[in-house]
Structure formats: structure tokens, C-alpha cells
Write an enzyme that holds these catalytic residues in place. Structure first.
Site, short mmCIF file in Angstrom:
data_model
loop_
_atom_site.label_atom_id
_atom_site.label_comp_id
_atom_site.label_asym_id
_atom_site.label_seq_id
_atom_site.Cartn_x
_atom_site.Cartn_y
_atom_site.Cartn_z
N GLU A 96 69.07 66.14 67.44
CA GLU A 96 69.62 65.18 66.42
C GLU A 96 70.78 65.71 66.11
O GLU A 96 71.11 66.93 65.85
CB GLU A 96 68.87 64.69 65.11
CG GLU A 96 67.81 63.57 65.49
CD GLU A 96 68.95 62.16 65.26
OE1 GLU A 96 70.04 62.19 65.31
OE2 GLU A 96 68.25 61.07 64.89
N ASP A 97 72.00 64.88 65.83
CA ASP A 97 73.18 65.59 64.99
C ASP A 97 72.98 65.72 63.53
O ASP A 97 73.40 66.65 63.15
CB ASP A 97 74.51 64.67 65.36
CG ASP A 97 74.17 63.28 64.80
OD1 ASP A 97 73.01 62.66 64.61
OD2 ASP A 97 75.04 62.11 64.86
N ASP A 100 69.00 62.69 58.01
CA ASP A 100 69.48 62.25 56.62
C ASP A 100 68.05 61.57 55.87
O ASP A 100 67.30 62.47 55.49
CB ASP A 100 70.46 61.11 56.72
CG ASP A 100 71.23 60.85 55.47
OD1 ASP A 100 70.77 61.06 54.29
OD2 ASP A 100 72.12 59.78 55.48
N GLY A 102 65.49 60.44 57.32
CA GLY A 102 64.53 60.86 58.21
C GLY A 102 63.72 59.45 58.79
O GLY A 102 63.00 59.91 59.66
N THR A 104 64.93 57.24 61.06
CA THR A 104 65.23 57.11 62.37
C THR A 104 64.38 58.19 63.43
O THR A 104 63.75 57.79 64.10
CB THR A 104 66.94 57.34 62.73
OG1 THR A 104 67.38 56.02 62.11
CG2 THR A 104 66.91 57.14 64.22
N LYS A 128 69.98 67.05 56.06
CA LYS A 128 70.36 66.52 54.76
C LYS A 128 68.97 66.27 53.89
O LYS A 128 68.61 65.08 53.60
CB LYS A 128 71.28 65.19 54.54
CG LYS A 128 72.84 65.30 54.88
CD LYS A 128 73.41 64.07 54.66
CE LYS A 128 74.80 64.27 54.35
NZ LYS A 128 75.57 63.01 54.03
#
Length: 172
Positions: A96-97, A100, A102, A104, A128
Site C-alpha cells: 500500500e502507498d 489511514d 485501515g 480499505t 497513519k
């Protein structure tokens, strides 16, 4: 005009990717590793990461979306592209890039688990963790980020800024 505030330079990104690749190489040596890039944001990171690995790897992609053109997750996950490789009894590492909330990546882990891989792990360029709402372990996290919307090095805002060689905070 939006302002771009540097967060990770190109040199810092190279070092971060190298360090993650070394850890992955050690942990997955002698195993059947399939890396699943999450489109579109991870393609730059994944490309650099696999070239630093010291082990064979297969690559595939998924595409899921919860953002659209906004800066906040909608919480609704939509699968736009599924995996093509047979991952049964393979070790899978989701790349993943940014993780955030979580939601997705949790949804993607569950989707991949339904295909009976040996294991499913996560490697994220940016974590994050402070914004996490779904329980998602990130054993390979490159950079712990605070508040702010990040772009560059594959990360976008409304399909813009992916081509930046560094990661910046977007001040709208």
C-alpha cells in the site's frame, strides 16, 4: 493554489525503500512470495521495492477505492480490479502507498484471505496509525505520518501529484 510542504525527500524515500526491502528479503527467503500492489497509489513504491529485493517475487494488483476525489475516506469499499494470479498456498504481501483508517486494507486482506493464501501481510510506505479505525497490523511500515493529506511518489489528490519525486503535505 495549493501549497506543497515537503515531508519525505527522494533520498529519504530511497533509504526507506531499501530498508523495507532488506527486511522483506530476510523474512521471506525460501518462500513463495506474491506482492499485491494496491492501485493506483502503490505503483511507484512497489516498482522501487521489488527492484531492491534479494528474492524472487510474483507481482499482481488489486484496485479498491474508498476516497473518490475527496480527502476523507467514504468508508465504503469498491473493488475495481481483482487479482489474476492464483495465490492459494502462497505468502502474500499487500503493498500500500498509505494506510489511514485501515478500512480499505482490512477489506483487501479479507478479500485475499478468501483465496486461501498461506499468509497475508501488509507493507505500507506510509502508516497513519493515529487515524486507524480498523484493526490492521502493518509489519512493514516505512514512515509514520501525522495529520495532513499527503501527495507525491504515487500518492494523489484527485489524480494529481503522483509524479512528484518526494512526498509532500498538501495544504489546500
Amino acid at each position: 493554489m495549493p501549497e506543497l510542504i515537503p515531508v519525505l525527500s527522494a533520498a529519504e524515500l530511497r533509504r526507506l525503500v531499501f530498508d523495507l526491502a532488506q527486511r522483506i528479503t530476510v523474512d521471506y527467503r525460501g518462500r513463495d512470495l506474491v506482492m499485491i500492489g494496491v492501485l493506483k497509489g502503490s505503483f511507484v513504491f512497489l516498482s522501487d521495492l521489488i527492484r531492491q529485493l534479494g528474492i524472487p517475487v510474483k507481482v499482481d494488483f488489486v484496485q479498491a477505492s474508498s476516497y473518490g476525489n475527496g480527502t476523507e475516506s467514504s468508508g465504503r469499499i469498491q473493488l475495481l480490479k481483482g487479482v489474476n494470479l492464483d495465490i492459494r498456498d502462497q505468502d502474500v504481501l499487500v503493498v500500500e502507498d498509505i494506510v489511514d483508517t485501515g478500512f480499505t486494507v482490512r477489506w483487501i486482506i479479507d478479500y485475499l484471505a478468501s483465496m486461501h493464501p498461506r499468509s497475508v501481510g501488509v507493507c505500507a510506505l506510509i502508516d497513519k496509525q493515529a487515524r486507524r479505525k480498523a484493526d490492521v497490523p502493518i509489519p512493514y511500515a516505512g514512515y509514520m505520518a501525522g495529520d495532513g493529506f499527503l501527495v507525491g511518489y504515487g500518492l494523489d489528490h484527485a489524480e494529481q501529484y503522483r509524479n512528484l519525486p518526494e512526498v509532500c503535505r498538501l495544504k489546500l
